[in-house]
Scaffold this active site. Structure first.
Site, PDB file in Angstrom:
ATOM      1  CD  GLU A 162      37.185  38.792  85.955  1.00 28.81           C
ATOM      2  OE1 GLU A 162      36.176  38.964  86.645  1.00 28.81           O
ATOM      3  OE2 GLU A 162      38.020  39.697  85.743  1.00 28.81           O
ATOM      4  CE  LYS A 221      38.010  36.174  78.843  1.00 27.82           C
ATOM      5  NZ  LYS A 221      37.649  35.709  80.119  1.00 27.82           N
ATOM      6  CB  CYS A 277      41.190  31.501  79.013  1.00 26.85           C
ATOM      7  SG  CYS A 277      40.145  31.646  80.451  1.00 26.85           S
TER       8      CYS A 277
HETATM    9  C1  UDX Z   1      35.966  30.387  84.566  1.00 27.41           C
HETATM   10  C2  UDX Z   1      34.902  30.871  83.638  1.00 27.41           C
HETATM   11  O1  UDX Z   1      33.701  30.837  84.218  1.00 27.41           O
HETATM   12  C3  UDX Z   1      35.091  30.266  82.307  1.00 27.41           C
HETATM   13  O2  UDX Z   1      34.095  30.538  81.429  1.00 27.41           O
HETATM   14  C4  UDX Z   1      36.337  30.890  81.863  1.00 27.41           C
HETATM   15  O3  UDX Z   1      36.552  30.740  80.508  1.00 27.41           O
HETATM   16  C5  UDX Z   1      37.427  30.277  82.680  1.00 27.41           C
HETATM   17  O4  UDX Z   1      37.227  30.588  83.979  1.00 27.41           O
HETATM   18  P1  UDX Z   1      36.686  28.845  86.333  1.00 27.41           P
HETATM   19  O5  UDX Z   1      36.245  29.744  87.429  1.00 27.41           O
HETATM   20  O6  UDX Z   1      38.118  28.821  85.976  1.00 27.41           O
HETATM   21  O7  UDX Z   1      35.848  29.177  85.040  1.00 27.41           O
HETATM   22  O8  UDX Z   1      36.158  27.396  86.490  1.00 27.41           O
HETATM   23  P2  UDX Z   1      36.242  26.438  87.699  1.00 27.41           P
HETATM   24  O9  UDX Z   1      37.399  26.794  88.560  1.00 27.41           O
HETATM   25  O10 UDX Z   1      36.105  25.080  87.132  1.00 27.41           O
HETATM   26  O11 UDX Z   1      34.938  26.807  88.551  1.00 27.41           O
HETATM   27  C6  UDX Z   1      33.639  26.615  88.167  1.00 27.41           C
HETATM   28  C7  UDX Z   1      32.810  26.185  89.371  1.00 27.41           C
HETATM   29  O12 UDX Z   1      31.437  26.132  89.000  1.00 27.41           O
HETATM   30  C8  UDX Z   1      33.167  24.798  89.908  1.00 27.41           C
HETATM   31  O13 UDX Z   1      33.510  24.913  91.271  1.00 27.41           O
HETATM   32  C9  UDX Z   1      31.872  23.988  89.716  1.00 27.41           C
HETATM   33  O14 UDX Z   1      31.654  23.061  90.754  1.00 27.41           O
HETATM   34  C10 UDX Z   1      30.825  25.066  89.688  1.00 27.41           C
HETATM   35  N1  UDX Z   1      29.585  24.709  89.013  1.00 27.41           N
HETATM   36  C11 UDX Z   1      29.598  24.197  87.769  1.00 27.41           C
HETATM   37  C12 UDX Z   1      28.366  24.943  89.649  1.00 27.41           C
HETATM   38  O15 UDX Z   1      28.330  25.387  90.787  1.00 27.41           O
HETATM   39  N2  UDX Z   1      27.209  24.675  88.973  1.00 27.41           N
HETATM   40  C13 UDX Z   1      27.193  24.145  87.727  1.00 27.41           C
HETATM   41  O16 UDX Z   1      26.115  23.907  87.171  1.00 27.41           O
HETATM   42  C14 UDX Z   1      28.428  23.891  87.115  1.00 27.41           C
HETATM   43  C1  UDX Z   2      44.415  34.745  80.277  1.00 23.85           C
HETATM   44  C2  UDX Z   2      44.254  36.247  79.987  1.00 23.85           C
HETATM   45  O1  UDX Z   2      45.509  36.893  80.175  1.00 23.85           O
HETATM   46  C3  UDX Z   2      43.190  36.855  80.874  1.00 23.85           C
HETATM   47  O2  UDX Z   2      43.000  38.214  80.551  1.00 23.85           O
HETATM   48  C4  UDX Z   2      41.913  36.069  80.648  1.00 23.85           C
HETATM   49  O3  UDX Z   2      40.877  36.586  81.443  1.00 23.85           O
HETATM   50  C5  UDX Z   2      42.122  34.610  80.960  1.00 23.85           C
HETATM   51  O4  UDX Z   2      43.165  34.102  80.134  1.00 23.85           O
HETATM   52  P1  UDX Z   2      45.634  33.292  82.087  1.00 23.85           P
HETATM   53  O5  UDX Z   2      45.274  32.129  81.245  1.00 23.85           O
HETATM   54  O6  UDX Z   2      45.387  33.225  83.538  1.00 23.85           O
HETATM   55  O7  UDX Z   2      44.911  34.608  81.582  1.00 23.85           O
HETATM   56  O8  UDX Z   2      47.205  33.557  81.930  1.00 23.85           O
HETATM   57  P2  UDX Z   2      48.160  34.412  81.003  1.00 23.85           P
HETATM   58  O9  UDX Z   2      49.051  35.182  81.885  1.00 23.85           O
HETATM   59  O10 UDX Z   2      47.450  35.147  79.968  1.00 23.85           O
HETATM   60  O11 UDX Z   2      49.067  33.271  80.358  1.00 23.85           O
HETATM   61  C6  UDX Z   2      48.536  32.308  79.473  1.00 23.85           C
HETATM   62  C7  UDX Z   2      49.637  31.401  78.983  1.00 23.85           C
HETATM   63  O12 UDX Z   2      50.499  32.077  78.082  1.00 23.85           O
HETATM   64  C8  UDX Z   2      50.541  30.857  80.091  1.00 23.85           C
HETATM   65  O13 UDX Z   2      50.835  29.508  79.855  1.00 23.85           O
HETATM   66  C9  UDX Z   2      51.781  31.702  79.968  1.00 23.85           C
HETATM   67  O14 UDX Z   2      52.926  31.057  80.465  1.00 23.85           O
HETATM   68  C10 UDX Z   2      51.848  31.911  78.476  1.00 23.85           C
HETATM   69  N1  UDX Z   2      52.595  33.105  78.081  1.00 23.85           N
HETATM   70  C11 UDX Z   2      52.163  34.351  78.411  1.00 23.85           C
HETATM   71  C12 UDX Z   2      53.760  32.973  77.333  1.00 23.85           C
HETATM   72  O15 UDX Z   2      54.179  31.862  77.012  1.00 23.85           O
HETATM   73  N2  UDX Z   2      54.434  34.103  76.950  1.00 23.85           N
HETATM   74  C13 UDX Z   2      54.019  35.357  77.283  1.00 23.85           C
HETATM   75  O16 UDX Z   2      54.690  36.327  76.890  1.00 23.85           O
HETATM   76  C14 UDX Z   2      52.843  35.483  78.038  1.00 23.85           C
END
Ligand code: UDX
Ligand code: UDX
Length: 464
Positions: A162, A221, A277
């Site tokens: 993603e 990724k 991430c």
């Molecule tokens: C995602 C991606 O999957 C992760 O690898 C990526 O790097 C960051 O984003 P995210 O969707 O942000 O994770 O995580 P979160 O919002 O914590 O949601 C995960 C969900 O999975 C939770 O609601 C949790 O309850 C559920 N879960 C976890 C299950 O249903 N089964 C499990 O065994 C573990």
């Molecule tokens: C990131 C990646 O962009 C996305 O492609 C991946 O799938 C998940 O991780 P996200 O963590 O949601 O997404 O946010 P992003 O907009 O990338 O920002 C990450 C952090 O960097 C934030 O704290 C943001 O404020 C900071 N940032 C970003 C800066 O400080 N300066 C910048 O110019 C851009």
């Protein structure tokens, strides 16, 4: 092969928005999102769409359009797995907090649980799609669990990482720069890749859908996030130099960003990157490099995190130094707690670490964030384990009124770039505060000249 039923395990920041977009773009596909957490599923099913567990612009409209028609949220994990032809795994994969690889490697416990569950339940062939970010070669482990514990049915594993960013998730999904699909280089692998590709082709041009082998997809990724984070750390390293030399980091960013080879994005200097991430994925990359004996590669990428930690520390230290070397008993207001604007997510937010450093100095912090609830702020601080939960609650308060918060404050620190902060009546805020009134702008959100004309002592990251 035409997919008619999809199951997604994990109703989080990734699973929820991704499946809402698929359901909205593919009315003929039935999408069921399942999760272990009943609480989370109940929120996804809440009649008040403002209660959805994930806040993303445009998301509630998509859920309103599709929920109960071809988008379902449920805790009936086994039924959903059984019925689906394609199963997305989007459970969280946090950094390990124990054992081998502690503090670096990704914890794959959840992934393995999902794989074992799928193996147990599946009675027909399934395509299993890794959505979670995983270390390169995880697909092999998933395949081995599925093949060795399953009911003799066929599993094809795809990697489909993603790339959505929080706050723009819906737009990133609808207008993706690219979709990456990795799979086995066999006829069955190709058929699975094509089946997933045809889902995305409902709304994306085919030339934006890239097919690779599984390992390239998994690794890409991590590398994409490492490169993005590296840009932020690179410009943040320069922000420190700008503050010493009277150069202005915004002007430097602009000057270098105009070079089309460099490009203008991700060059905004800030108090430090956060989010679920960047740090996790780089640590993971570092760990993988180390485990293959590539120490120089590991060290190279680790420096991105070291620089980010330095930036957060530097911001907190500047507040202490500027406030006459002591913040003990001083009221410091934080505008923003989320790791960036337009999200309620606080994972790895710079605000947490800046607060922790200032609380060590016995500051009294008042936090206002338009989307983050009080309980989350305390949970973030308690998780660090630096001091007792009681002490965190004694020293730090969370409030709902930004203007009220500024009363008798010694300083305001801007930690998140929420648009509403720009529109505040800064004159009234100035009048509310003790003098001299300090602002520490960790997001370069406000105009120095305007703030200084009001009377503030205004400090901006990357500008002397
Ligand atoms: C995602 C991606 O999957 C992760 O690898 C990526 O790097 C960051 O984003 P995210 O969707 O942000 O994770 O995580 P979160 O919002 O914590 O949601 C995960 C969900 O999975 C939770 O609601 C949790 O309850 C559920 N879960 C976890 C299950 O249903 N089964 C499990 O065994 C573990
Ligand atoms: C990131 C990646 O962009 C996305 O492609 C991946 O799938 C998940 O991780 P996200 O963590 O949601 O997404 O946010 P992003 O907009 O990338 O920002 C990450 C952090 O960097 C934030 O704290 C943001 O404020 C900071 N940032 C970003 C800066 O400080 N300066 C910048 O110019 C851009």
């Amino acid at each position: 092969m035409k997919i008619k039923k999809i199951c997604c395990i994990g109703a989080g920041y990734v699973g929820g928005p991704t499946m809402s977009v698929i359901a909205s773009q593919c009315p003929e596909i039935q999408v069921t999102v399942v999760d272990l957490s009943k609480e989370r599923i109940d929120l996804w099913n809440h009649s008040d769409l403002d209660k959805l567990p994930v806040y993303e612009p445009g998301l509630k409209e998509l859920v309103a359009k599709t929920r109960g028609k071809n988008l379902f949220f449920s805790t009936e994990i086994d039924t959903a797995i059984d019925e689906a032809e394609m199963i997305f795994i989007s459970v969280n994969t946090p950094t390990k907090t124990y054992g081998k690889g502690k503090g670096q490697a990704a914890d794959l416990k959840n992934i393995e649980l999902c794989a074992r569950n799928i193996a147990k339940v599946a009675k027909t062939n399934k395509i299993v799609v890794e959505k979670s970010t995983l270390p390169v070669r995880t697909a092999q482990a998933i395949k081995s669990i599925l093949d060795n514990t399953g009911n003799g049915v066929d599993f094809e594993i795809l990697s489909n990482p993603e790339f959505l960013a929080e706050g723009t998730a819906v737009d990133d999904l609808l207008n993706a720069d690219r979709v990456l699909i990795g799979g086995a280089e066999t006829p069955k692998g190709q058929a699975a890749k094509d089946a997933l590709s045809s889902i995305y082709e409902n709304w994306l041009p085919k030339d934006r859908i890239l097919q690779t082998n599984v390992w390239s997809s998994e690794l890409s990724k991590l590398v994409a996030n490492a490169f993005l984070a590296q840009r932020v750390s690179s410009i943040n390293s320069i922000s420190a130099l700008c503050e010493k030399t009277d150069a202005n980091v915004a002007e430097v960013s602009r000057a270098i960003g105009y070079d089309s080879r460099i490009g203008s994005k991700f060059l905004n200097s800030s108090v430090g990157f956060g989010g679920s991430c960047f740090q996790k994925d780089i640590l993971n990359l570092v760990y993988i490099a180390q485990s293959y004996g590539l120490q120089e590669v590991a060290d190279y990428w680790e420096q991105v995190i070291i620089m980010n930690d330095y930036q957060k520390r530097r911001f907190a230290e500047n507040i202490v130094t500027t406030l006459y070397n002591t913040v003990s008993g001083k009221k410091i207001v934080f505008y923003g707690w989320a790791f960036k604007k337009d999200t309620n997510d606080t994972r790895e937010s710079a605000a947490i670490y800046v607060a922790d450093a200032l609380l060590d100095e016995k500051a009294e912090i008042v936090v206002y964030d338009p989307k983050v609830p009080e309980a989350q702020v305390y949970a973030d601080l308690d998780y660090l384990g630096t001091r007792s939960p009681e002490e965190n609650r004694r020293l730090l308060k969370v409030v709902n009124d930004p203007m009220e918060a500024s009363k008798k404050a010694h300083a305001i620190a801007i930690l998140t770039e929420w648009d509403e902060f720009k529109a505040y009546d800064w004159k009234s805020i100035y009048e509310n505060m003790l003098k001299p009134a300090f602002i520490f702008d960790g997001r370069r959100l406000l105009e120095k000249e305007i703030m200084e004309a009001i009377g503030f002592d205004y400090y901006k990251i990357g500008q002397s």
